[in-house]
Design a protein around this motif. Structure first.
Motif, PDB file in Angstrom:
ATOM      1  N   UNK B  21      23.858  93.194  56.716  1.00 47.46           N
ATOM      2  CA  UNK B  21      24.926  93.966  57.326  1.00 47.46           C
ATOM      3  C   UNK B  21      25.636  93.186  58.431  1.00 47.46           C
ATOM      4  N   UNK B  22      24.846  92.520  59.263  1.00 46.65           N
ATOM      5  CA  UNK B  22      25.446  91.820  60.402  1.00 46.65           C
ATOM      6  C   UNK B  22      26.387  90.720  59.944  1.00 46.65           C
ATOM      7  N   UNK B  23      25.954  89.982  58.938  1.00 45.86           N
ATOM      8  CA  UNK B  23      26.780  88.872  58.476  1.00 45.86           C
ATOM      9  C   UNK B  23      28.059  89.385  57.822  1.00 45.86           C
ATOM     10  N   UNK B  24      27.911  90.482  57.106  1.00 42.57           N
ATOM     11  CA  UNK B  24      29.114  91.060  56.500  1.00 42.57           C
ATOM     12  C   UNK B  24      30.065  91.568  57.575  1.00 42.57           C
ATOM     13  N   UNK B  25      29.485  92.072  58.641  1.00 39.75           N
ATOM     14  CA  UNK B  25      30.317  92.551  59.746  1.00 39.75           C
ATOM     15  C   UNK B  25      31.094  91.395  60.368  1.00 39.75           C
ATOM     16  N   UNK B  26      30.433  90.262  60.484  1.00 43.23           N
ATOM     17  CA  UNK B  26      31.114  89.084  61.026  1.00 43.23           C
ATOM     18  C   UNK B  26      32.303  88.724  60.143  1.00 43.23           C
ATOM     19  N   UNK B  27      32.057  88.762  58.837  1.00 44.66           N
ATOM     20  CA  UNK B  27      33.147  88.435  57.919  1.00 44.66           C
ATOM     21  C   UNK B  27      34.296  89.436  58.062  1.00 44.66           C
ATOM     22  N   UNK B  28      33.936  90.711  58.171  1.00 42.66           N
ATOM     23  CA  UNK B  28      35.022  91.684  58.223  1.00 42.66           C
ATOM     24  C   UNK B  28      35.777  91.577  59.542  1.00 42.66           C
ATOM     25  N   UNK B  29      35.072  91.208  60.609  1.00 41.81           N
ATOM     26  CA  UNK B  29      35.778  90.986  61.877  1.00 41.81           C
ATOM     27  C   UNK B  29      36.721  89.805  61.773  1.00 41.81           C
ATOM     28  N   UNK B  30      36.231  88.754  61.118  1.00 41.83           N
ATOM     29  CA  UNK B  30      37.080  87.573  60.935  1.00 41.83           C
ATOM     30  C   UNK B  30      38.323  87.956  60.153  1.00 41.83           C
ATOM     31  N   UNK B  31      38.088  88.758  59.125  1.00 37.23           N
ATOM     32  CA  UNK B  31      39.202  89.152  58.274  1.00 37.23           C
ATOM     33  C   UNK B  31      40.215  89.968  59.073  1.00 37.23           C
ATOM     34  N   UNK B  32      39.715  90.847  59.921  1.00 36.46           N
ATOM     35  CA  UNK B  32      40.636  91.646  60.744  1.00 36.46           C
ATOM     36  C   UNK B  32      41.452  90.749  61.656  1.00 36.46           C
ATOM     37  N   UNK B  33      40.760  89.767  62.262  1.00 34.84           N
ATOM     38  CA  UNK B  33      41.472  88.850  63.140  1.00 34.84           C
ATOM     39  C   UNK B  33      42.551  88.100  62.385  1.00 34.84           C
ATOM     40  N   UNK B  34      42.183  87.655  61.188  1.00 38.17           N
ATOM     41  CA  UNK B  34      43.153  86.894  60.402  1.00 38.17           C
ATOM     42  C   UNK B  34      44.336  87.771  60.010  1.00 38.17           C
ATOM     43  N   UNK B  35      44.050  89.038  59.743  1.00 38.96           N
ATOM     44  CA  UNK B  35      45.132  89.938  59.365  1.00 38.96           C
ATOM     45  C   UNK B  35      46.078  90.181  60.523  1.00 38.96           C
ATOM     46  N   UNK B  36      45.505  90.241  61.719  1.00 41.27           N
ATOM     47  CA  UNK B  36      46.324  90.568  62.872  1.00 41.27           C
ATOM     48  C   UNK B  36      46.906  89.355  63.575  1.00 41.27           C
ATOM     49  N   UNK B  37      46.523  88.165  63.122  1.00 41.20           N
ATOM     50  CA  UNK B  37      47.040  86.973  63.788  1.00 41.20           C
ATOM     51  C   UNK B  37      48.538  86.865  63.554  1.00 41.20           C
ATOM     52  N   UNK B  38      49.221  86.346  64.554  1.00 40.56           N
ATOM     53  CA  UNK B  38      50.663  86.213  64.444  1.00 40.56           C
ATOM     54  C   UNK B  38      51.042  85.177  63.405  1.00 40.56           C
ATOM     55  N   UNK B  39      52.228  85.324  62.818  1.00 39.30           N
ATOM     56  CA  UNK B  39      52.640  84.372  61.799  1.00 39.30           C
ATOM     57  C   UNK B  39      53.814  83.532  62.268  1.00 39.30           C
ATOM     58  N   UNK B  40      54.025  83.511  63.580  1.00 43.42           N
ATOM     59  CA  UNK B  40      55.085  82.637  64.079  1.00 43.42           C
ATOM     60  C   UNK B  40      54.659  81.202  63.844  1.00 43.42           C
ATOM     61  N   UNK B  41      55.644  80.396  63.546  1.00 36.72           N
ATOM     62  CA  UNK B  41      55.408  78.961  63.377  1.00 36.72           C
ATOM     63  C   UNK B  41      54.460  78.639  62.228  1.00 36.72           C
ATOM     64  N   UNK B  42      54.225  79.612  61.384  1.00 37.51           N
ATOM     65  CA  UNK B  42      53.401  79.314  60.213  1.00 37.51           C
ATOM     66  C   UNK B  42      54.340  79.289  59.018  1.00 37.51           C
ATOM     67  N   UNK B  43      54.280  78.250  58.210  1.00 32.72           N
ATOM     68  CA  UNK B  43      55.150  78.226  57.031  1.00 32.72           C
ATOM     69  C   UNK B  43      54.899  79.447  56.162  1.00 32.72           C
TER      70      UNK B  43
END
Lengths: 554, 148
Positions: B21-43
């Motif tokens: 569970x903990x490791x999956x939680x880490x992955x889902x947190x990472x995924x949330x961060x990636x989803x919410x990261x800004x896309x400025x200056x990203x091709x």
């Protein structure tokens, strides 16, 4: 261009025209710099993207202010990729926090129990000083008591040997690297960071900078050995000892304890290096790495990337036992597979715990007739008992309602209910030998058990237990039929073995006797033949005469 | 719209879920961060790369737990697939020879490319010209041929 003083005491320079601030005083305002007022002047190659804007600028008469404006625009909007750093550059002093100079505060780094002197531990501080610590009394002394000295000596010797082994390995690993890279003062990274902190450009996050690679590149000019370190942080980080250091420490220790130079290894590290630890086999290094994983409490279910990202294990010397990342990963995989297998077996062995027992005791502690179930649930939703997935929420609710309803009943009813529960227990699990702290789970998981308040209930149960009969005799035998069968089997096997041994011995004896007998007969025959061969001048007559007389063997 | 099921009414996950569970939680947190990261200056084409990467890592995690380490039960594995912790289609590819390291499904979809070929990241490193480094357009993969 003005000189300002930051709240932290640093002075910096602020260019009002470009709105840029720098720590170093700009010597000559560059002609091609960003301040250039004319759009036609050649621009800094790094800002070549501005050229297009400048060329496209159709109003050459526009003043410097306008140019500055477009410049800013370019910096902030056009910056893709490489120009990101510059835009951060401009607002640096606002959120720049210089870190305080590192204080030389010593702190314990490692502690080891001294073998043979149990409550004592030897603690090593960050700066290499040592003291002893009594874990039983929580007291520590710089001065080492005499009785501990031999224990510490043994400990030191074992530790130094260990280090030397690791060093040997280290040497094999990075034989091509510069020899000076290994020994460097422990404080260096911080100081380096400090020294180039005043340097040119860096992002606002200071903490991150200290660990990333590009920091090494920035600081590379001032500190060449640093760069090597950042390239392979995993490999030389744990090493702070040198062979010379070890030899010196050993010699000093020997003097301290008044030993002859022969009694310890006096600086000739190479000798026993060659003998004992020259070549560590792959299996041994794999075991070392596995030990490392075990000691750090790595979760065998976690992915490999997590282990690497956390980087906890890098500081341990055993991390370098294996040379390549591939080998490490392989060993890690093997280890986690074994560990998971082991865990699963363990889990299969241990009995299933009834989730109702902790929940009921939790209810007894916290349930309150004033709270409805939803309120109770909301209030305690963070508790482990309320979140346990092995118990359905419906059951929890049912238990809660039952319990609240029962709390309203008169004490006498509760008491009789409890007694009826106790009486219903079979004598095999609940008898006079039962401890009141270890009641059978059938009682603990019953709602009637928690209805009375804990004090009076426990007293009641204690008295009830004293009235119970002793455990029935036949029951354990029935229960452990399997075990008894096992024991019988074993006895049978034992007996069979003995029987067989006896038979074998008898057989042997008989054979021996036969052998003896045969030998005896052989001897007699031999004697007869010898006598027959013994023919004298008298010829056969002689024989016949002796036979006649009967008492004259030759 | 599917019925919203409250967490408490949901069936409990199969046994062994607590281990991971903990490791999956880490992955889902990472995924949330990636989803919410800004896309400025990203091709534009690179915006989804981190998403692909994390989803690949998580699928790989589940795959290895079940097929290589045999650490989780079949029930739990199926539950994880059903609940979107791993990409079943991608895992199906990993089981085939030649696709053991496949980065994403788009990279083997030949019909979507101009010359009816797979993505550049499927080309083995040995066949690439003078160590050129590529990041494929669809998921940022740097090479996922089995021989690499």
């Amino acid at each position: 261009m003005e000189k300002h003083k930051a709240p932290t005491g640093h002075s910096y320079y602020y260019n009002a025209a470009t709105k840029q601030s720098t720590y170093t005083r700009p010597v000559a305002p560059p002609v091609a710099g960003p301040v250039a007022p004319s759009p036609v002047t050649p621009l800094d190659p790094s800002q070549s993207f501005l050229q297009y804007q400048a060329v496209g600028n159709s109003i050459p008469s526009a003043g410097p202010n306008f140019n500055n404006f477009s410049q800013q625009q370019g910096q902030f909007s056009g910056g893709r990729g490489g120009f990101q750093g510059q835009s951060q550059h401009g607002d640096r002093p606002a959120n720049y926090r210089p870190r305080p100079k590192p204080q030389p505060n010593d702190k314990p780094k490692s502690s080891r129990p001294i073998p043979g002197h149990e409550p004592w531990a030897l603690v090593q501080t960050k700066y290499g000083r040592r003291f002893v610590f009594n874990t039983a009394k929580n007291q520590s002394y710089w001065r080492i008591p005499d009785k501990l000295k031999d224990g510490i000596l043994a400990l030191d010797q074992s530790r130094i040997k260990e280090k030397a082994e690791a060093l040997e390995k280290e040497k094999q690993v990075n034989s091509e690297r510069a020899p000076g890279a290994a020994e460097r003062p422990a404080l260096e990274p911080k100081e380096a960071a400090q020294s180039h902190g005043e340097g040119e450009d860096e992002s606002a996050e200071y903490e991150e900078l200290e660990v990333t690679d590009d920091e090494g590149e920035e600081g590379g000019e001032e500190n060449p050995s640093k760069r090597q370190k950042t390239k392979e942080p995993s490999q030389d980080e744990p090493v702070e000892f040198d062979e010379d250091d070890i030899a010196f420490q050993l010699a000093a220790m020997g003097q301290e304890y008044g030993l002859e130079p022969g009694e310890y290894d006096d600086g000739n590290l190479e000798e026993w290096d060659e003998g004992a630890v020259e070549e560590i086999s792959y299996e041994d290094s794999a075991y070392l790495f596995k030990d490392l994983l075990k000691d750090f409490g790595i979760n065998p279910y976690s992915p490999w990337e997590k282990l690497i990202e956390e980087g906890k294990v890098f500081d341990d010397i055993r991390y370098t036992a294996l040379n390549t990342m591939k080998a490490r990963k392989e060993v890690w995989e093997e280890w986690s597979r074994e560990k998971i297998k082991l865990l699963r077996e363990l889990r299969a062995k241990e009995e299933k715990k009834d989730p109702r027992i902790p929940y009921l005791s939790f209810l007894q502690k916290n349930a309150n007739p004033k709270l409805y179930w939803p309120e109770f649930k909301r209030k305690y939703k963070k508790e482990a008992e309320m979140r346990d997935t092995s118990m359905a929420d419906k059951d929890r609710e049912k238990f809660y309602r039952d319990h609240i309803n029962r709390l309203k009943l008169p004490q006498s009813t509760l008491k009789s209910d409890l007694l009826s529960l106790l009486k219903a227990q079979p004598a095999s699990t609940f008898n006079s030998t039962t401890l009141s702290s270890h009641l059978p789970p059938t009682i603990l998981a019953d709602i009637r058990y928690i209805s009375m308040d804990a004090g009076s209930r426990d007293a009641l149960i204690d008295t009830f237990i004293t009235t119970l009969p002793p455990p029935p005799e036949s029951v354990p035998e029935e229960e452990t039929e399997e075990a008894i069968k096992e024991i019988k089997d074993r006895e049978r096997r034992q007996k069979a073995l003995e029987e067989r041994g006896r038979l074998v011995a008898e057989e042997k004896r008989r054979q021996q006797r036969n052998l003896e007998f045969g030998k005896g007969r052989l001897r007699v025959e031999e004697a007869e033949i010898a006598r027959a061969m013994n023919v004298t001048k008298k010829g056969l007559k002689n024989h016949l005469m002796t036979e006649d007389s009967g008492d004259k063997p030759s | 719209m599917p019925a919203i099921r409250h967490a408490s009414k949901r069936k409990a996950p199969p046994a062994g879920f607590t281990d991971i569970e903990d490791d999956l939680l880490i992955f889902s947190n990472k995924m949330k961060d990636a989803e919410n990261a800004g896309t400025d200056n990203v091709p534009r084409h690179a915006v989804h790369w981190p998403i692909f990467q994390i989803s690949h890592q998580r699928s790989r995690y589940v795959y290895e737990l079940y097929y290589e380490k045999e650490a989780i039960s079949k029930q739990l594995y199926e539950w994880l697939l059903k609940n979107g912790y791993a990409d079943a289609m991608l895992i199906a590819k990993w089981k085939k020879t030649g696709y053991e390291k496949l980065c994403c499904l788009r990279c083997v979809q030949t019909k979507e490319t101009n010359f009816n070929s797979t993505c550049i990241c499927r080309v083995p490193k040995a066949q690439m010209k003078d160590n050129q480094n590529v990041e494929c357009v669809s998921c940022g993969c740097r090479g996922c041929a089995s021989s690499d």
